[in-house]
Write an enzyme that holds these catalytic residues in place. Structure first.
Site, short mmCIF file in Angstrom:
data_model
loop_
_atom_site.label_atom_id
_atom_site.label_comp_id
_atom_site.label_asym_id
_atom_site.label_seq_id
_atom_site.Cartn_x
_atom_site.Cartn_y
_atom_site.Cartn_z
CG ASP A 123 34.84 7.23 -2.15
OD1 ASP A 123 33.62 7.25 -1.92
OD2 ASP A 123 35.61 8.16 -1.84
CG LEU A 144 41.18 22.03 -8.59
CD1 LEU A 144 41.93 21.12 -9.56
CD2 LEU A 144 40.28 22.98 -9.35
N GLY A 145 39.32 20.48 -4.59
CA GLY A 145 38.58 19.54 -3.76
C GLY A 145 39.36 19.19 -2.51
CB VAL A 174 42.56 18.01 -5.54
CG1 VAL A 174 42.99 18.07 -7.00
CG2 VAL A 174 42.49 16.57 -5.06
N GLY A 222 39.54 16.29 0.91
CA GLY A 222 39.09 15.06 1.53
C GLY A 222 39.74 14.89 2.89
CB ALA A 223 39.45 12.19 5.38
CB THR A 224 43.90 11.17 3.43
OG1 THR A 224 43.36 10.87 2.14
CG2 THR A 224 43.27 10.24 4.46
CB ALA A 225 44.84 14.19 -0.20
CE LYS A 237 43.91 12.26 -3.23
NZ LYS A 237 43.18 11.02 -3.61
#
Length: 712
Positions: free
Chosen positions: A135, A15-16, A23, A18-21, A38
């Protein structure tokens, strides 16, 4: 397949990221219900432990319909990776919504207000709990569809969030470049050393950028080459922004910045909402943290908008549909002032029609007492004085040409731009058609009302004619009974005044009858225009072409994902690209040569009709004023003549009888004969008036049955 004790998911159901996780879309092992999980990667564990635990703690304490809900914290079997099990938002993110071709120029007004209300609700919950998000961006605002079919937006991704009161500051850096406050951008992106501390207002800057993007489809600050490629210029634009500017774009390398103080014409928000939103954007897109609004003022101003009702007004002469955002407890006097602000038509010159009838408004009446008004059934505003037409304000989008070179990525991007342009052209066509609908409906009602006013004016003249006839008959009676030797100078004066009244009545009646003929001609022209309008099929044609364009857009998107096509697929790709260009040009031609031309023709006709209508209304007002004065004069004349008949004439007759010794019985018989003649004439006039009214009512009934427009 990955799993925890209670949930499982596939690694390709992303679903998405990022830099640390990352989803993923997951399911509960027992119920099969969908959730979002997540999963934190190894980079996340390099952060201090308290930072790692911060998001868990934040989500546990936050409980609001506009914040994504946390259900559980679990671990992946062998790796022991932390997993947040959260509410699944099937509608994707606000960024996904804005990337749809239909929303390339911003969200619809109703959807924007839902976004605004959701962000305000979620942020208010954060501030009540002393949390700064750090954010805020469209990608971190998720969408779900409620049971009523309406969107609900929810804040998510609290990895950068931390507890911070209004007067506290922080030094650490988080966020996404395009949405960062300039002070944070300078240190985080440009890597320039500085010792500035940041407060909760950094979230307000991010909200301002997000609101502008949701309203227009574009970021507010764009250097040449884009924010990611021209970082120094991006910082320069945001920090050197003039006071009051809400956007700045640099169109060429090393060129000047074009500043905007208003939302663009292509924005789908009405002027009434723009006027309320721009001051908010101005005061939260403020680089100087000392000058930026605080959250209290932001919440107050945003909620003020959200708690207003919308009054739909169509200014007939200006051919403009207005949306007045106003509180339901405000008075009509305030509403008239708000209408003046948008139309420049002064309150004393404003007249209103609703559903075919004059709408009489009391200045102290509250807005909530108005009848049920919708965009399709607005109040029609008519100015007493002539007004310059404005019409629908729009700017046709440019449709790019596909280059002959075969390029999967560029073709897919251009296909999205073309599809967005066709969507926008369809909206323009619908706006022009709606404006024509309302012009025709408003003019129909004006014609009906003016015809009724003419009928009432002629009826007043008929009543005055009866009074005038009585006065004339009374004069005749006085002349007959008084004899040629009678000395009554006031009767001669009244005779001259009655003659002037006869001439005035004759001229006025003729003018009103001429006005009726003008209205009949306008009604015939209106009927032709209405018939042509209802036969217009431009919207349907554009919608069919849009479906074809959208289908090709989807095909080119799929081709882009393949990255390489076989020969036959490549040939199909080229043919479809050519077809898309042809379809888009055809839409452009339909809008320009059919929709716009028909709209301009009706706009010109409405301008002429309203000019004539204004002249007729002025004449009728003048006639009515004359009627009132003439009626009062005739009543005075009548009273004076009655006095002569009752007092002066008997005295005169008595004097004459003394001289001539005429029998009183002869006088009585002659007077009785004259009274009978006068009464017969009065009855004849009354019958003529009744006959005229019956004939007029028959004509009205026939016209309503034949000419009544569709939807009126």
């Amino acid at each position: 397949m990955q799993s925890t004790a209670n949930y499982l998911w596939l690694l390709n159901d992303v679903l998405g990221q990022g830099a640390t996780a990352s989803v993923y879309k997951a399911r509960h092992k027992k119920t099969g219900d969908q959730y979002a999980v997540k999963v934190f990667n190894h980079v996340s564990y390099l952060r201090p432990y308290e930072v790692q635990m911060r998001e868990f703690e934040m989500l546990r304490k936050l409980n609001h319909k506009n914040i994504v809900k946390l259900f559980a914290v679990e671990e992946v079997g062998a790796t022991k990776q932390k997993v947040l099990v959260m509410e699944y938002c099937a509608g994707g993110s606000l960024l996904n919504v804005l990337e749809e071709s239909e929303n390339a120029f911003g969200l619809s007004e109703s959807e924007f207000l839902i976004v605004m209300g959701s962000v305000v609700g979620g942020m208010n919950q954060l501030r009540e709990n002393g949390v700064v998000h750090r954010d805020i961006k469209p990608g971190n605002i998720m969408r779900v569809v409620g049971d009523d079919g309406q969107s609900i937006y929810k804040l998510t991704d609290f990895g950068a969030a931390r507890e911070l009161e209004d007067d506290e500051k922080f030094l650490s850096l988080y966020g996404t470049e395009e949405y960062l406050h300039p002070d944070m951008y300078e240190r985080a992106v440009l890597r320039k050393p500085q010792k500035k501390a940041y407060g909760v207002t950094v979230d307000l800057w991010s909200i301002g950028v997000t609101f502008y993007q949701a309203a227009t489809g574009s970021l507010p600050f764009i250097p040449y080459g884009g924010p990611r490629k021209n970082k120094e210029m991006m910082f320069k634009i945001t920090t050197e922004k003039p006071e009051g500017a809400i956007a700045g774009v640099q169109w060429r390398d090393c060129g000047p910045v074009e500043w905007s103080y208003e939302l663009p014409t292509s924005c789908r928000l009405c002027q009434g909402l723009k006027d309320l939103l721009v001051p908010i954007l101005t005061n939260i897109l403020e680089a100087d943290q000392a000058k930026c609004w605080g959250f209290d003022q932001f919440f107050a101003e945003a909620n003020d908008i959200l708690h207003r009702v919308v009054i739909h007004i169509f200014s007939l002469q200006q051919a403009t549909l207005l949306k007045i955002y106003i509180h339901s407890y405000n008075t009509i006097n305030i509403l008239l002032g708000a209408i003046f602000k948008q139309t420049k038509i002064s309150p004393q010159n404003q007249e209103f029609i609703y559903e075919g009838h004059r709408l009489e408004l009391e200045l102290t009446q509250e807005v909530h007492c108005l009848p049920k008004i919708t965009e399709d059934r607005p109040i029609i505003l008519v100015s007493v004085e002539p007004t310059v037409p404005i019409g629908v304000i729009y700017k046709g989008p440019e449709i790019p040409m596909f280059p002959p070179k075969f390029d999967l990525i560029n073709d897919a991007n251009l296909a999205k731009t073309v599809t967005s342009a066709v969507h926008h052209l369809l909206r323009i066509t619908k706006s022009l058609m709606k404006c024509q609908d309302l012009m025709l409906r408003g003019m129909y009602w004006i014609l009906v009302i003016l015809k009724e006013d003419c009928r009432k004016t002629l009826q007043q003249f008929t009543t005055l004619n009866l009074k005038l006839s009585f006065c004339q008959n009374a004069m005749m009676k006085i002349k007959t009974l008084s004899g040629p030797q009678a000395n009554l100078p006031e009767v001669s004066s009244l005779r001259d005044k009655l003659q002037s009244a006869v001439e005035l009545m004759s001229t006025s009646s003729q003018n009103v009858q001429n006005s009726q003929k003008q209205l009949d001609l306008m009604a015939a022209e209106w009927s032709k225009s209405s018939e042509t309008h209802h036969e217009d099929s431009t919207i349907g044609k554009v919608e069919v072409l849009l479906e074809k364009v959208f289908a090709i857009h989807q095909l080119l998107r799929k081709d882009r994902l393949k990255m390489k096509l076989q020969y036959n697929e490549e040939q199909i790709h080229k043919f479809e690209k050519i077809k898309m260009g042809m379809h888009a040009k055809k839409v452009q031609m339909l809008v320009k040569e059919e929709s716009v031309q028909k709209y301009l023709k009706l706009l010109a006709s409405t301008k002429d009709w309203m000019r004539i209508a204004c002249e007729i209304r002025k004449q009728l007002r003048s006639f009515n004023s004359q009627s009132v004065d003439l009626g009062e004069n005739l009543e005075n004349y009548e009273a004076h003549l009655n006095k002569i008949l009752d007092v002066e004439l008997p005295r005169l007759q008595e004097e004459q009888q003394t001289v001539t010794k005429l029998p009183a019985a002869a006088d009585y018989s002659e007077q009785k004969y004259m009274d009978m003649i006068i009464r017969m004439k009065e009855l004849k006039l009354e019958m003529e008036v009744l006959l005229r009214e019956l004939q007029y009512n028959n004509v009205i009934i026939e016209r309503f049955s034949v000419q009544k427009p569709h939807g009126v």
